[in-house]
Design a protein around this motif. Structure first.
Motif, PDB file in Angstrom:
ATOM      1  N   ARG B  83       0.861  -1.190   0.000  1.00  0.00           N
ATOM      2  CA  ARG B  83       0.000   0.000   0.000  1.00  0.00           C
ATOM      3  C   ARG B  83       0.893   1.234   0.000  1.00  0.00           C
ATOM      4  O   ARG B  83       2.090   1.167   0.328  1.00  0.00           O
ATOM      5  CB  ARG B  83      -0.912   0.031   1.237  1.00  0.00           C
ATOM      6  CG  ARG B  83      -0.204   0.342   2.541  1.00  0.00           C
ATOM      7  CD  ARG B  83      -1.164   0.640   3.700  1.00  0.00           C
ATOM      8  NE  ARG B  83      -0.489   1.352   4.780  1.00  0.00           N
ATOM      9  CZ  ARG B  83       0.118   0.765   5.818  1.00  0.00           C
ATOM     10  NH1 ARG B  83       0.117  -0.552   5.921  1.00  0.00           N
ATOM     11  NH2 ARG B  83       0.713   1.493   6.733  1.00  0.00           N
ATOM     12  N   LEU B  99      -5.776  -7.935 -10.797  1.00  0.00           N
ATOM     13  CA  LEU B  99      -5.581  -7.002  -9.687  1.00  0.00           C
ATOM     14  C   LEU B  99      -6.230  -7.602  -8.452  1.00  0.00           C
ATOM     15  O   LEU B  99      -7.404  -7.995  -8.487  1.00  0.00           O
ATOM     16  CB  LEU B  99      -6.246  -5.660 -10.013  1.00  0.00           C
ATOM     17  CG  LEU B  99      -6.458  -4.698  -8.824  1.00  0.00           C
ATOM     18  CD1 LEU B  99      -5.129  -4.181  -8.288  1.00  0.00           C
ATOM     19  CD2 LEU B  99      -7.367  -3.537  -9.218  1.00  0.00           C
ATOM     20  N   TYR B 100      -5.469  -7.700  -7.381  1.00  0.00           N
ATOM     21  CA  TYR B 100      -6.004  -8.093  -6.075  1.00  0.00           C
ATOM     22  C   TYR B 100      -6.078  -6.830  -5.230  1.00  0.00           C
ATOM     23  O   TYR B 100      -5.063  -6.125  -5.085  1.00  0.00           O
ATOM     24  CB  TYR B 100      -5.089  -9.125  -5.403  1.00  0.00           C
ATOM     25  CG  TYR B 100      -5.034 -10.444  -6.137  1.00  0.00           C
ATOM     26  CD1 TYR B 100      -5.874 -11.485  -5.781  1.00  0.00           C
ATOM     27  CD2 TYR B 100      -4.146 -10.629  -7.189  1.00  0.00           C
ATOM     28  CE1 TYR B 100      -5.821 -12.703  -6.462  1.00  0.00           C
ATOM     29  CE2 TYR B 100      -4.097 -11.834  -7.881  1.00  0.00           C
ATOM     30  CZ  TYR B 100      -4.939 -12.862  -7.503  1.00  0.00           C
ATOM     31  OH  TYR B 100      -4.892 -14.050  -8.186  1.00  0.00           O
ATOM     32  N   LEU B 101      -7.252  -6.544  -4.705  1.00  0.00           N
ATOM     33  CA  LEU B 101      -7.452  -5.277  -3.992  1.00  0.00           C
ATOM     34  C   LEU B 101      -8.223  -5.517  -2.707  1.00  0.00           C
ATOM     35  O   LEU B 101      -9.345  -6.048  -2.728  1.00  0.00           O
ATOM     36  CB  LEU B 101      -8.217  -4.298  -4.891  1.00  0.00           C
ATOM     37  CG  LEU B 101      -8.508  -2.927  -4.296  1.00  0.00           C
ATOM     38  CD1 LEU B 101      -7.223  -2.131  -4.088  1.00  0.00           C
ATOM     39  CD2 LEU B 101      -9.457  -2.152  -5.219  1.00  0.00           C
ATOM     40  N   PRO B 113      -8.495 -10.376  -0.531  1.00  0.00           N
ATOM     41  CA  PRO B 113      -8.759  -9.276  -1.470  1.00  0.00           C
ATOM     42  C   PRO B 113      -9.798  -9.671  -2.512  1.00  0.00           C
ATOM     43  O   PRO B 113     -10.027 -10.857  -2.749  1.00  0.00           O
ATOM     44  CB  PRO B 113      -7.397  -9.088  -2.135  1.00  0.00           C
ATOM     45  CG  PRO B 113      -6.799 -10.457  -2.133  1.00  0.00           C
ATOM     46  CD  PRO B 113      -7.278 -11.137  -0.874  1.00  0.00           C
ATOM     47  N   VAL B 126      -6.192   2.749  -8.188  1.00  0.00           N
ATOM     48  CA  VAL B 126      -6.066   2.095  -6.882  1.00  0.00           C
ATOM     49  C   VAL B 126      -6.305   3.151  -5.801  1.00  0.00           C
ATOM     50  O   VAL B 126      -5.564   4.141  -5.740  1.00  0.00           O
ATOM     51  CB  VAL B 126      -4.678   1.451  -6.711  1.00  0.00           C
ATOM     52  CG1 VAL B 126      -4.498   0.940  -5.286  1.00  0.00           C
ATOM     53  CG2 VAL B 126      -4.502   0.317  -7.700  1.00  0.00           C
ATOM     54  N   HIS B 132      -2.825  -3.731  -2.216  1.00  0.00           N
ATOM     55  CA  HIS B 132      -3.122  -4.291  -3.541  1.00  0.00           C
ATOM     56  C   HIS B 132      -1.899  -5.023  -4.088  1.00  0.00           C
ATOM     57  O   HIS B 132      -0.784  -4.887  -3.589  1.00  0.00           O
ATOM     58  CB  HIS B 132      -3.573  -3.195  -4.508  1.00  0.00           C
ATOM     59  CG  HIS B 132      -2.540  -2.131  -4.735  1.00  0.00           C
ATOM     60  ND1 HIS B 132      -2.252  -1.152  -3.789  1.00  0.00           N
ATOM     61  CD2 HIS B 132      -1.715  -1.881  -5.783  1.00  0.00           C
ATOM     62  CE1 HIS B 132      -1.303  -0.355  -4.269  1.00  0.00           C
ATOM     63  NE2 HIS B 132      -0.961  -0.781  -5.466  1.00  0.00           N
TER      64      HIS B 132
END
Lengths: 190, 190
Positions: B83, B99-101, B113, B126, B132
Protein backbone atom coordinates in the motif's frame (compact mmCIF):
# COMPACT_ATOMS: atom_id res chain seq x y z
CA UNK A 1 -58.41 4.83 -20.33
CA UNK A 2 -55.45 2.54 -20.05
CA UNK A 3 -54.08 3.80 -23.37
CA UNK A 4 -54.52 7.44 -22.35
CA UNK A 5 -52.16 6.89 -19.40
CA UNK A 6 -49.63 4.87 -21.35
CA UNK A 7 -47.97 7.64 -23.40
CA UNK A 8 -47.23 10.00 -20.47
CA UNK A 9 -45.85 7.09 -18.42
CA UNK A 10 -43.56 6.00 -21.26
CA UNK A 11 -42.40 9.59 -21.83
CA UNK A 12 -41.76 10.13 -18.12
CA UNK A 13 -39.76 6.91 -17.97
CA UNK A 14 -37.56 8.06 -20.86
CA UNK A 15 -37.00 11.49 -19.30
CA UNK A 16 -36.02 9.94 -15.97
CA UNK A 17 -33.71 7.50 -17.75
CA UNK A 18 -32.03 10.32 -19.69
CA UNK A 19 -31.56 12.44 -16.55
CA UNK A 20 -30.07 9.46 -14.71
CA UNK A 21 -27.65 8.70 -17.55
CA UNK A 22 -26.52 12.33 -17.82
CA UNK A 23 -26.04 12.58 -14.05
CA UNK A 24 -24.05 9.35 -13.94
CA UNK A 25 -21.47 10.82 -16.38
CA UNK A 26 -20.44 13.15 -13.57
CA UNK A 27 -20.76 10.79 -10.66
CA UNK A 28 -17.68 9.51 -8.87
CA UNK A 29 -19.65 6.47 -7.79
CA UNK A 30 -20.90 3.57 -9.82
CA UNK A 31 -17.93 3.19 -12.16
CA UNK A 32 -16.49 -0.30 -12.52
CA UNK A 33 -13.01 -0.40 -11.00
CA UNK A 34 -11.38 -1.77 -14.15
CA UNK A 35 -12.68 0.06 -17.19
CA UNK A 36 -12.38 -0.80 -20.88
CA UNK A 37 -10.90 2.30 -22.52
CA UNK A 38 -12.74 1.55 -25.77
CA UNK A 39 -16.05 1.84 -23.91
CA UNK A 40 -15.28 5.18 -22.19
CA UNK A 41 -16.94 8.41 -23.38
CA UNK A 42 -14.88 10.20 -26.04
CA UNK A 43 -15.53 13.49 -27.77
CA UNK A 44 -13.78 16.29 -29.65
CA UNK A 45 -15.37 18.80 -27.23
CA UNK A 46 -15.88 21.22 -30.10
CA UNK A 47 -12.24 21.11 -31.22
CA UNK A 48 -11.64 19.94 -34.77
CA UNK A 49 -9.46 16.86 -35.19
CA UNK A 50 -9.37 15.97 -31.49
CA UNK A 51 -10.50 12.82 -29.73
CA UNK A 52 -10.29 13.15 -25.94
CA UNK A 53 -10.94 10.48 -23.30
CA UNK A 54 -10.47 11.17 -19.59
CA UNK A 55 -9.02 7.91 -18.23
CA UNK A 56 -8.85 9.13 -14.62
CA UNK A 57 -10.28 12.54 -13.86
CA UNK A 58 -10.91 14.94 -11.04
CA UNK A 59 -14.53 15.92 -11.65
CA UNK A 60 -15.59 12.58 -13.15
CA UNK A 61 -13.69 10.08 -10.95
CA UNK A 62 -12.79 12.07 -7.85
CA UNK A 63 -9.01 12.24 -8.46
CA UNK A 64 -7.38 14.91 -6.30
CA UNK A 65 -3.73 14.92 -7.38
CA UNK A 66 -3.37 13.49 -10.88
CA UNK A 67 -5.44 13.29 -14.05
CA UNK A 68 -4.83 11.16 -17.14
CA UNK A 69 -6.11 11.73 -20.65
CA UNK A 70 -5.88 9.70 -23.87
CA UNK A 71 -5.81 12.16 -26.76
CA UNK A 72 -5.71 11.56 -30.49
CA UNK A 73 -4.98 14.37 -32.94
CA UNK A 74 -5.80 13.89 -36.62
CA UNK A 75 -3.22 15.07 -39.19
CA UNK A 76 -2.84 18.87 -39.04
CA UNK A 77 -4.71 19.29 -35.75
CA UNK A 78 -3.15 20.71 -32.61
CA UNK A 79 -3.59 22.04 -29.10
CA UNK A 80 -3.92 25.79 -28.54
CA UNK A 81 -0.81 27.71 -27.46
CA UNK A 82 -1.25 27.55 -23.70
CA UNK A 83 0.31 27.34 -20.25
CA UNK A 84 -0.79 25.90 -16.91
CA UNK A 85 0.62 25.95 -13.40
CA UNK A 86 0.99 22.18 -13.03
CA UNK A 87 3.32 19.39 -14.01
CA UNK A 88 2.55 17.68 -17.34
CA UNK A 89 4.02 14.57 -18.95
CA UNK A 90 3.28 13.19 -22.43
CA UNK A 91 3.77 9.59 -23.56
CA UNK A 92 3.46 9.26 -27.33
CA UNK A 93 1.75 6.00 -28.29
CA UNK A 94 1.33 6.48 -32.06
CA UNK A 95 2.29 8.90 -34.81
CA UNK A 96 4.64 11.85 -35.07
CA UNK A 97 4.32 15.53 -34.32
CA UNK A 98 6.01 18.66 -33.09
CA UNK A 99 6.21 20.19 -29.63
CA UNK A 100 6.59 23.98 -29.62
CA UNK A 101 7.94 25.17 -26.30
CA UNK A 102 8.70 28.69 -25.11
CA UNK A 103 10.96 28.64 -22.10
CA UNK A 104 9.72 30.66 -19.18
CA UNK A 105 12.13 33.53 -19.56
CA UNK A 106 11.89 37.06 -18.27
CA UNK A 107 10.17 38.31 -21.41
CA UNK A 108 6.64 39.64 -21.23
CA UNK A 109 5.47 37.19 -23.94
CA UNK A 110 6.46 33.66 -25.03
CA UNK A 111 8.25 34.77 -28.24
CA UNK A 112 9.47 32.25 -30.82
CA UNK A 113 9.25 28.76 -29.34
CA UNK A 114 11.79 26.01 -29.76
CA UNK A 115 10.63 23.08 -31.92
CA UNK A 116 11.06 19.46 -30.82
CA UNK A 117 10.07 16.46 -32.94
CA UNK A 118 7.99 13.94 -30.99
CA UNK A 119 7.39 10.35 -32.11
CA UNK A 120 5.84 7.02 -31.14
CA UNK A 121 7.48 5.57 -28.03
CA UNK A 122 8.84 8.93 -26.88
CA UNK A 123 8.09 10.87 -23.70
CA UNK A 124 8.52 14.47 -22.64
CA UNK A 125 7.91 16.73 -19.65
CA UNK A 126 6.50 20.23 -20.11
CA UNK A 127 7.95 22.52 -17.42
CA UNK A 128 5.40 24.16 -15.09
CA UNK A 129 4.01 27.39 -16.59
CA UNK A 130 5.97 27.24 -19.87
CA UNK A 131 3.81 28.16 -22.89
CA UNK A 132 3.58 25.24 -25.32
CA UNK A 133 1.67 23.68 -28.18
CA UNK A 134 1.60 20.21 -29.72
CA UNK A 135 0.85 19.66 -33.43
CA UNK A 136 0.27 16.53 -35.43
CA UNK A 137 2.56 17.45 -38.30
CA UNK A 138 2.13 14.18 -40.18
CA UNK A 139 0.22 14.07 -43.47
CA UNK A 140 -1.74 10.91 -42.88
CA UNK A 141 -1.25 9.31 -39.46
CA UNK A 142 -3.01 10.17 -36.18
CA UNK A 143 -0.93 11.35 -33.24
CA UNK A 144 -2.01 9.52 -30.06
CA UNK A 145 -0.69 10.44 -26.62
CA UNK A 146 -1.28 9.77 -22.97
CA UNK A 147 -1.23 13.07 -21.11
CA UNK A 148 -0.73 13.25 -17.35
CA UNK A 149 -1.24 16.44 -15.35
CA UNK A 150 -1.05 17.28 -11.66
CA UNK A 151 -3.34 19.62 -9.66
CA UNK A 152 -6.57 18.79 -11.49
CA UNK A 153 -8.91 20.11 -12.73
CA UNK A 154 -6.56 21.89 -15.14
CA UNK A 155 -6.60 25.70 -15.30
CA UNK A 156 -5.43 26.69 -18.78
CA UNK A 157 -4.28 30.10 -20.03
CA UNK A 158 -4.61 30.35 -23.82
CA UNK A 159 -2.52 32.59 -26.12
CA UNK A 160 -3.71 33.84 -29.53
CA UNK A 161 -0.12 33.75 -30.81
CA UNK A 162 3.46 33.56 -29.52
CA UNK A 163 3.74 37.35 -29.18
CA UNK A 164 0.72 37.73 -26.88
CA UNK A 165 1.81 39.00 -23.42
CA UNK A 166 1.58 36.40 -20.64
CA UNK A 167 -0.77 38.74 -18.78
CA UNK A 168 -3.17 38.84 -21.75
CA UNK A 169 -3.51 35.04 -22.07
CA UNK A 170 -7.15 34.09 -21.54
CA UNK A 171 -8.10 31.73 -18.69
CA UNK A 172 -10.21 28.82 -19.97
CA UNK A 173 -11.69 27.29 -16.83
CA UNK A 174 -13.30 24.86 -16.64
CA UNK A 175 -11.42 23.36 -19.60
CA UNK A 176 -13.33 21.86 -22.54
CA UNK A 177 -13.78 18.36 -21.11
CA UNK A 178 -14.47 19.58 -17.59
CA UNK A 179 -17.41 21.79 -18.53
CA UNK A 180 -20.09 19.12 -18.35
CA UNK A 181 -19.27 18.04 -14.80
CA UNK A 182 -18.14 21.41 -13.44
CA UNK A 183 -21.59 22.32 -12.13
CA UNK A 184 -21.82 19.15 -10.11
CA UNK A 185 -18.56 19.39 -8.18
CA UNK A 186 -17.17 16.51 -6.20
CA UNK A 187 -17.81 16.97 -2.50
CA UNK A 188 -14.72 16.70 -0.39
CA UNK A 189 -15.72 14.35 2.37
CA UNK A 190 -12.54 14.69 4.38
CA UNK B 1 59.11 5.34 -19.06
CA UNK B 2 56.26 6.34 -21.31
CA UNK B 3 54.75 2.85 -21.04
CA UNK B 4 54.96 2.88 -17.22
CA UNK B 5 52.71 5.96 -17.10
CA UNK B 6 50.25 4.69 -19.68
CA UNK B 7 48.39 2.10 -17.61
CA UNK B 8 47.56 4.36 -14.62
CA UNK B 9 46.38 7.12 -16.97
CA UNK B 10 44.11 4.74 -18.88
CA UNK B 11 42.72 3.32 -15.62
CA UNK B 12 42.11 6.80 -14.19
CA UNK B 13 40.31 7.81 -17.37
CA UNK B 14 38.00 4.79 -17.13
CA UNK B 15 37.27 5.46 -13.44
CA UNK B 16 36.43 9.11 -14.15
CA UNK B 17 34.23 8.08 -17.09
CA UNK B 18 32.36 5.52 -14.95
CA UNK B 19 31.82 8.05 -12.14
CA UNK B 20 30.52 10.61 -14.63
CA UNK B 21 28.13 8.12 -16.21
CA UNK B 22 26.79 6.97 -12.84
CA UNK B 23 26.32 10.55 -11.67
CA UNK B 24 24.49 11.54 -14.85
CA UNK B 25 21.88 8.81 -14.20
CA UNK B 26 20.78 10.82 -11.18
CA UNK B 27 21.08 14.29 -12.61
CA UNK B 28 17.99 16.34 -13.35
CA UNK B 29 20.01 18.30 -15.89
CA UNK B 30 21.36 17.21 -19.23
CA UNK B 31 18.45 15.05 -20.35
CA UNK B 32 17.08 15.71 -23.81
CA UNK B 33 13.57 17.15 -23.54
CA UNK B 34 12.02 14.50 -25.80
CA UNK B 35 13.36 11.07 -24.91
CA UNK B 36 13.15 7.81 -26.82
CA UNK B 37 11.66 5.31 -24.36
CA UNK B 38 13.59 2.44 -25.99
CA UNK B 39 16.85 4.19 -25.10
CA UNK B 40 16.01 4.84 -21.41
CA UNK B 41 17.62 2.80 -18.63
CA UNK B 42 15.60 -0.31 -17.75
CA UNK B 43 16.24 -2.90 -15.07
CA UNK B 44 14.48 -5.54 -12.95
CA UNK B 45 15.98 -3.93 -9.82
CA UNK B 46 16.49 -7.38 -8.33
CA UNK B 47 12.90 -8.48 -8.86
CA UNK B 48 12.41 -11.54 -11.03
CA UNK B 49 10.28 -11.08 -14.15
CA UNK B 50 10.11 -7.28 -13.92
CA UNK B 51 11.27 -4.67 -16.39
CA UNK B 52 10.96 -1.15 -14.98
CA UNK B 53 11.60 2.17 -16.75
CA UNK B 54 11.02 5.50 -15.03
CA UNK B 55 9.61 7.74 -17.79
CA UNK B 56 9.33 10.82 -15.57
CA UNK B 57 10.67 10.59 -12.05
CA UNK B 58 11.21 12.58 -8.92
CA UNK B 59 14.82 11.77 -8.09
CA UNK B 60 15.96 11.34 -11.68
CA UNK B 61 14.06 14.13 -13.49
CA UNK B 62 13.05 16.49 -10.70
CA UNK B 63 9.29 15.81 -10.81
CA UNK B 64 7.59 17.07 -7.65
CA UNK B 65 3.95 15.98 -8.03
CA UNK B 66 3.70 13.03 -10.44
CA UNK B 67 5.85 10.10 -11.49
CA UNK B 68 5.33 7.76 -14.45
CA UNK B 69 6.69 4.25 -14.89
CA UNK B 70 6.56 1.78 -17.78
CA UNK B 71 6.51 -1.70 -16.26
CA UNK B 72 6.51 -5.10 -17.93
CA UNK B 73 5.78 -8.29 -15.97
CA UNK B 74 6.71 -11.65 -17.49
CA UNK B 75 4.16 -14.50 -17.16
CA UNK B 76 3.69 -15.46 -13.50
CA UNK B 77 5.50 -12.40 -12.09
CA UNK B 78 3.84 -9.85 -9.85
CA UNK B 79 4.18 -6.85 -7.54
CA UNK B 80 4.44 -7.42 -3.79
CA UNK B 81 1.28 -7.00 -1.71
CA UNK B 82 1.64 -3.35 -0.75
CA UNK B 83 0.00 0.00 0.00
CA UNK B 84 1.05 3.63 -0.37
CA UNK B 85 -0.43 6.93 0.66
CA UNK B 86 -0.76 8.37 -2.83
CA UNK B 87 -3.02 8.21 -5.84
CA UNK B 88 -2.15 5.55 -8.42
CA UNK B 89 -3.52 4.90 -11.91
CA UNK B 90 -2.69 1.98 -14.23
CA UNK B 91 -3.10 1.95 -18.00
CA UNK B 92 -2.70 -1.57 -19.42
CA UNK B 93 -0.91 -1.49 -22.77
CA UNK B 94 -0.41 -5.23 -23.41
CA UNK B 95 -1.36 -8.57 -21.91
CA UNK B 96 -3.76 -9.73 -19.22
CA UNK B 97 -3.52 -10.09 -15.47
CA UNK B 98 -5.28 -9.85 -12.15
CA UNK B 99 -5.58 -7.00 -9.69
CA UNK B 100 -6.00 -8.09 -6.08
CA UNK B 101 -7.45 -5.28 -3.99
CA UNK B 102 -8.29 -5.20 -0.30
CA UNK B 103 -10.60 -2.32 0.48
CA UNK B 104 -9.46 -0.11 3.30
CA UNK B 105 -11.90 -1.38 5.89
CA UNK B 106 -11.76 -1.15 9.66
CA UNK B 107 -10.01 -4.50 9.98
CA UNK B 108 -6.50 -4.66 11.35
CA UNK B 109 -5.21 -6.50 8.26
CA UNK B 110 -6.14 -6.54 4.55
CA UNK B 111 -7.86 -9.96 4.61
CA UNK B 112 -8.99 -11.71 1.43
CA UNK B 113 -8.76 -9.28 -1.47
CA UNK B 114 -11.24 -8.93 -4.30
CA UNK B 115 -9.99 -10.10 -7.69
CA UNK B 116 -10.39 -8.00 -10.84
CA UNK B 117 -9.29 -9.14 -14.30
CA UNK B 118 -7.22 -6.50 -16.11
CA UNK B 119 -6.55 -6.52 -19.84
CA UNK B 120 -4.95 -4.60 -22.71
CA UNK B 121 -6.65 -1.22 -23.24
CA UNK B 122 -8.08 -1.12 -19.72
CA UNK B 123 -7.44 1.37 -16.93
CA UNK B 124 -7.95 1.33 -13.18
CA UNK B 125 -7.44 3.53 -10.14
CA UNK B 126 -6.07 2.10 -6.88
CA UNK B 127 -7.62 3.97 -3.94
CA UNK B 128 -5.15 5.76 -1.63
CA UNK B 129 -3.80 3.42 1.06
CA UNK B 130 -5.67 0.28 -0.09
CA UNK B 131 -3.46 -2.84 -0.05
CA UNK B 132 -3.12 -4.29 -3.54
CA UNK B 133 -1.12 -6.56 -5.82
CA UNK B 134 -0.96 -7.01 -9.60
CA UNK B 135 -0.13 -10.39 -11.18
CA UNK B 136 0.56 -11.38 -14.75
CA UNK B 137 -1.70 -14.44 -14.76
CA UNK B 138 -1.16 -15.25 -18.43
CA UNK B 139 0.83 -18.33 -19.45
CA UNK B 140 2.83 -16.81 -22.24
CA UNK B 141 2.28 -13.09 -22.79
CA UNK B 142 3.95 -10.18 -20.99
CA UNK B 143 1.77 -7.74 -19.04
CA UNK B 144 2.82 -4.16 -19.84
CA UNK B 145 1.42 -1.17 -17.99
CA UNK B 146 1.95 2.54 -17.56
CA UNK B 147 1.79 3.35 -13.86
CA UNK B 148 1.21 6.89 -12.59
CA UNK B 149 1.62 7.87 -8.94
CA UNK B 150 1.33 11.16 -7.07
CA UNK B 151 3.53 12.42 -4.21
CA UNK B 152 6.84 10.96 -5.45
CA UNK B 153 9.18 9.42 -4.51
CA UNK B 154 6.85 6.57 -3.54
CA UNK B 155 6.82 5.32 0.05
CA UNK B 156 5.72 1.68 -0.04
CA UNK B 157 4.55 -0.54 2.83
CA UNK B 158 4.96 -4.23 1.96
CA UNK B 159 2.88 -7.12 3.39
CA UNK B 160 4.13 -10.70 3.61
CA UNK B 161 0.58 -11.97 3.06
CA UNK B 162 -3.03 -10.75 3.20
CA UNK B 163 -3.36 -11.54 6.91
CA UNK B 164 -0.42 -9.39 8.02
CA UNK B 165 -1.60 -6.48 10.21
CA UNK B 166 -1.39 -3.05 8.55
CA UNK B 167 0.86 -1.92 11.38
CA UNK B 168 3.33 -4.74 10.65
CA UNK B 169 3.75 -3.93 6.94
CA UNK B 170 7.38 -3.07 6.25
CA UNK B 171 8.30 0.34 4.87
CA UNK B 172 10.48 0.01 1.75
CA UNK B 173 11.91 3.47 1.23
CA UNK B 174 13.57 4.38 -0.99
CA UNK B 175 11.78 1.96 -3.33
CA UNK B 176 13.76 -0.38 -5.58
CA UNK B 177 14.26 2.00 -8.52
CA UNK B 178 14.84 5.04 -6.29
CA UNK B 179 17.75 3.54 -4.37
CA UNK B 180 20.49 4.53 -6.81
CA UNK B 181 19.60 8.22 -6.85
CA UNK B 182 18.38 8.54 -3.27
CA UNK B 183 21.78 9.58 -1.94
CA UNK B 184 22.01 12.46 -4.39
CA UNK B 185 18.69 14.17 -3.64
CA UNK B 186 17.29 16.86 -5.87
CA UNK B 187 17.87 20.30 -4.40
CA UNK B 188 14.73 22.35 -4.14
CA UNK B 189 15.71 25.65 -5.66
CA UNK B 190 12.46 27.46 -4.83
Amino acid sequence: MCKAYLLPIVLLTWVLLAVTLLASDCSINGFPLVRNISALPQSNYGREGLSHITLAGSLIHGMKEIEIWLQTFSPGSHTPIHRHSCEEVFVVLKGTGTLYLASDSHRKYPDNPKMYPVFANSTFIVPVNDAHQVWNTDDSEDLQMLVIVSRPPVKVFIYEDWSMPHTAARLKYPYYWDEQCFDSPVRDEL
